[in-house]
Design a protein around this motif. Structure first.
Motif, PDB file in Angstrom:
ATOM      1  N   UNK A 330       9.225  -3.111 -21.347  1.00  0.00           N
ATOM      2  CA  UNK A 330       9.632  -3.948 -22.235  1.00  0.00           C
ATOM      3  C   UNK A 330      10.435  -3.322 -23.509  1.00  0.00           C
ATOM      4  N   UNK A 331       9.856  -2.058 -23.638  1.00  0.00           N
ATOM      5  CA  UNK A 331      10.351  -1.157 -24.671  1.00  0.00           C
ATOM      6  C   UNK A 331      11.891  -0.704 -24.385  1.00  0.00           C
ATOM      7  N   UNK A 332      12.229  -0.818 -23.211  1.00  0.00           N
ATOM      8  CA  UNK A 332      13.723  -0.283 -22.774  1.00  0.00           C
ATOM      9  C   UNK A 332      14.503  -1.158 -22.781  1.00  0.00           C
ATOM     10  N   UNK A 333      14.249  -2.328 -23.161  1.00  0.00           N
ATOM     11  CA  UNK A 333      15.206  -3.683 -23.676  1.00  0.00           C
ATOM     12  C   UNK A 333      16.222  -3.905 -22.534  1.00  0.00           C
ATOM     13  N   UNK A 334      17.493  -3.330 -22.920  1.00  0.00           N
ATOM     14  CA  UNK A 334      18.657  -3.748 -22.098  1.00  0.00           C
ATOM     15  C   UNK A 334      18.923  -2.340 -21.372  1.00  0.00           C
ATOM     16  N   UNK A 335      17.932  -1.368 -21.445  1.00  0.00           N
ATOM     17  CA  UNK A 335      17.968   0.057 -20.415  1.00  0.00           C
ATOM     18  C   UNK A 335      17.771  -0.395 -19.093  1.00  0.00           C
ATOM     19  N   UNK A 336      18.439   0.383 -18.153  1.00  0.00           N
ATOM     20  CA  UNK A 336      18.202   0.125 -16.810  1.00  0.00           C
ATOM     21  C   UNK A 336      17.115   1.329 -16.252  1.00  0.00           C
ATOM     22  N   UNK A 337      15.802   1.005 -15.848  1.00  0.00           N
ATOM     23  CA  UNK A 337      14.743   1.639 -15.660  1.00  0.00           C
ATOM     24  C   UNK A 337      14.494   1.620 -14.026  1.00  0.00           C
ATOM     25  N   UNK A 372      18.316   7.503 -24.238  1.00  0.00           N
ATOM     26  CA  UNK A 372      19.189   7.160 -23.048  1.00  0.00           C
ATOM     27  C   UNK A 372      20.320   6.203 -23.718  1.00  0.00           C
ATOM     28  N   UNK A 373      21.401   6.150 -23.062  1.00  0.00           N
ATOM     29  CA  UNK A 373      22.397   5.188 -23.358  1.00  0.00           C
ATOM     30  C   UNK A 373      22.298   4.021 -22.538  1.00  0.00           C
ATOM     31  N   UNK A 374      22.118   4.081 -21.345  1.00  0.00           N
ATOM     32  CA  UNK A 374      21.996   2.918 -20.535  1.00  0.00           C
ATOM     33  C   UNK A 374      21.083   2.773 -19.375  1.00  0.00           C
ATOM     34  N   UNK A 375      20.702   3.980 -18.956  1.00  0.00           N
ATOM     35  CA  UNK A 375      19.951   4.227 -17.791  1.00  0.00           C
ATOM     36  C   UNK A 375      18.918   5.438 -17.764  1.00  0.00           C
TER      37      UNK A 375
END
Length: 467
Positions: A330-337, A372-375
């Motif tokens: 949930x803390x990553x929001x839009x990041x892909x984990x 991280x930017x996206x991933x």
């Protein structure tokens, strides 16, 4: 006053107590020598008494058989002459022997019952000291007394001391000298070790925590010196940690406290409801930051100070990694984990502490989310006998020269103080402490995604204890 300041104040006011009755080397030597020598003499005297008592009957029997011929010859010489001439005859014989000869009446003697029975039965009787022999002259009431040795007639006694006594004194003197040499050779290195440890303990008591006990010459004090040095090292490290924490926390507290003070001043002056609500949200955010700083500082101090005992359990690593990532997604929001465990054997189980290892994993994930930017990708592999968990991001990465320094408490490479990437510089330090407790390590490198890679590495299997 903080715990660190109290400790420093106590150490600063500490004055080593004077050593009352301090032993010098000579005093220690003489005390120990007297103890050993006294014990040795007491044991020797007791053994001599036991042996003498045990062999007394044998000695008396040997003396009787040895002297019987001489006594019988003296008796025959007396009975060749009338009894009226016995005194003159015994006096003449007495001058020819080294031991005294005389004739006494039976009633004048007081002998032990066993010896008196022998005497009245016609056998030779011997006194308690074993140096006087009694013989009844046939059926008369007269007793021939042979002994003791006359000092005037024996050259060995004219010097004032019997030969056996001189031999005993010489023997005991040689034993005493040899024992003194042995005791000195034993006491001297022991004293040097004790003195070295005393000096080290005194230096530590005066606050010189860099003092260490030297290598002990005596194996008996080796473990004690190692324990003392380990204690000094731990105290020095704890004090350094407390100083570092105190300075760093004081520095970190300034920013949110300054913002709180500024927001309070602005809130008191504004009459705009929207502006007041914005300032209130800022103050609430600053309070959250203060709470997070205190919580992180206490966690780091606990791991650094207590070195808590591990309660290891076998855990299937792939589901455990999925669980850790899901807990922070949930803390990553839009990041892909992503979680990649394809390199691991199916259903691989490893040993870890379920309470402390999540600290390390969560801190690495939080750090990756900041930059991280996206991933972000979490992967694992087996290298030798180690399990390695990698957390990769596609952020700005870490310069090679800074990759070790980021694991030092309160170290932040970014120069900004904003709330998005500011942090406290404690997460990675806590992660390394946790891995060190597991017998492993945490280190940084370059990620295949182009950003930073943080790796947790620890042994696959350890001694498992029940939690």
């Amino acid at each position: 006053m903080t715990g660190n300041n109290k400790l420093l104040a106590i150490l600063g006011n500490y004055k080593p107590a004077p050593w009352r009755g301090r032993y010098s080397l000579s005093r220690l030597f003489f005390n120990f020598y007297l103890l050993v020598m006294g014990s040795f003499v007491a044991i020797a005297i007791f053994a001599d008494f036991v042996i003498s008592t045990a062999v007394k009957g044998i000695t008396d029997d040997y003396t009787s058989r040895f002297m019987r011929g001489t006594v019988l010859l003296i008796e025959e010489e007396l009975f060749r002459k009338p009894r009226s001439e016995w005194p003159r005859t015994i006096e003449a014989l007495d001058r020819k022997f080294a031991y005294k000869l005389e004739i006494v009446d039976r009633w004048t003697l007081s002998l032990p019952a066993a010896q008196a029975e022998k005497l009245d039965g016609g056998e030779l009787a011997i006194d308690a000291q074993g140096d006087i022999i009694y013989h009844r002259l046939k059926q008369t009431p007269q007793i021939l007394v042979v002994g003791p040795i006359s000092p005037e007639r024996n050259p060995e006694y004219r010097r004032g001391m019997p030969l056996d006594l001189r031999i005993s004194l010489l023997t005991w003197s040689l034993i005493g000298v040899c024992l003194a040499i042995v005791v000195w050779l034993w006491v001297h290195p022991v004293w040097r070790d004790l003195e070295a440890m005393r000096q080290t303990a005194r230096a530590l008591g005066e606050g010189l925590f860099e003092a260490r006990a030297p290598i002990m010459r005596s194996s008996a004090f080796g473990p004690l010196a190692e324990t003392l040095n380990g204690m000094a090292e731990r105290i020095q490290r704890l004090i350094a940690t407390q100083k570092e924490l105190s300075c760093a926390i004081s520095h970190e507290l300034r920013t949110p406290i300054a913002r709180l003070r500024f927001a309070l001043e602005m809130l008191a002056e504004t009459h705009d409801a929207a502006e007041g609500e914005r300032l209130s949200r800022m103050m609430e955010s600053d309070l959250d930051e203060l709470d997070g700083l205190i919580d992180s500082s206490l966690t780091y101090a606990r791991f650094e100070r207590e070195q808590p005992e591990l309660h290891l359990a076998e855990v299937e690593i792939a589901p455990w990694l999925e669980e850790q990532v899901e807990g922070i997604r949930l803390l990553g929001r839009q990041l892909e984990l992503q979680v990649d465990t394809d390199a691991l054997p199916p259903q691989l189980r490893v040993d870890l502490d379920r309470r402390s290892m999540p600290y390390a994993m969560t801190n690495l994930l939080r750090n990756a989310i900041k930059y991280a930017r996206t991933r972000i990708r979490v992967s694992a592999e087996i290298v030798g006998d180690q399990i390695q968990v990698h957390v990769d991001d596609d952020g700005i990465g870490i310069p090679p020269g800074e990759r070790e320094r980021v694991f030092t408490a309160f170290t932040r490479l970014d120069r900004s103080r904003d709330r998005s990437t500011g942090g406290y510089g404690l997460g990675l330090a806590i992660a390394r402490l946790v891995l060190e407790q597991h017998g492993g390590n945490a280190f940084a490198g370059e990620a295949p995604l182009g950003g930073a890679r943080f790796t947790l590495s620890w042994p696959l299997s350890q001694n498992v204890t029940e939690s």
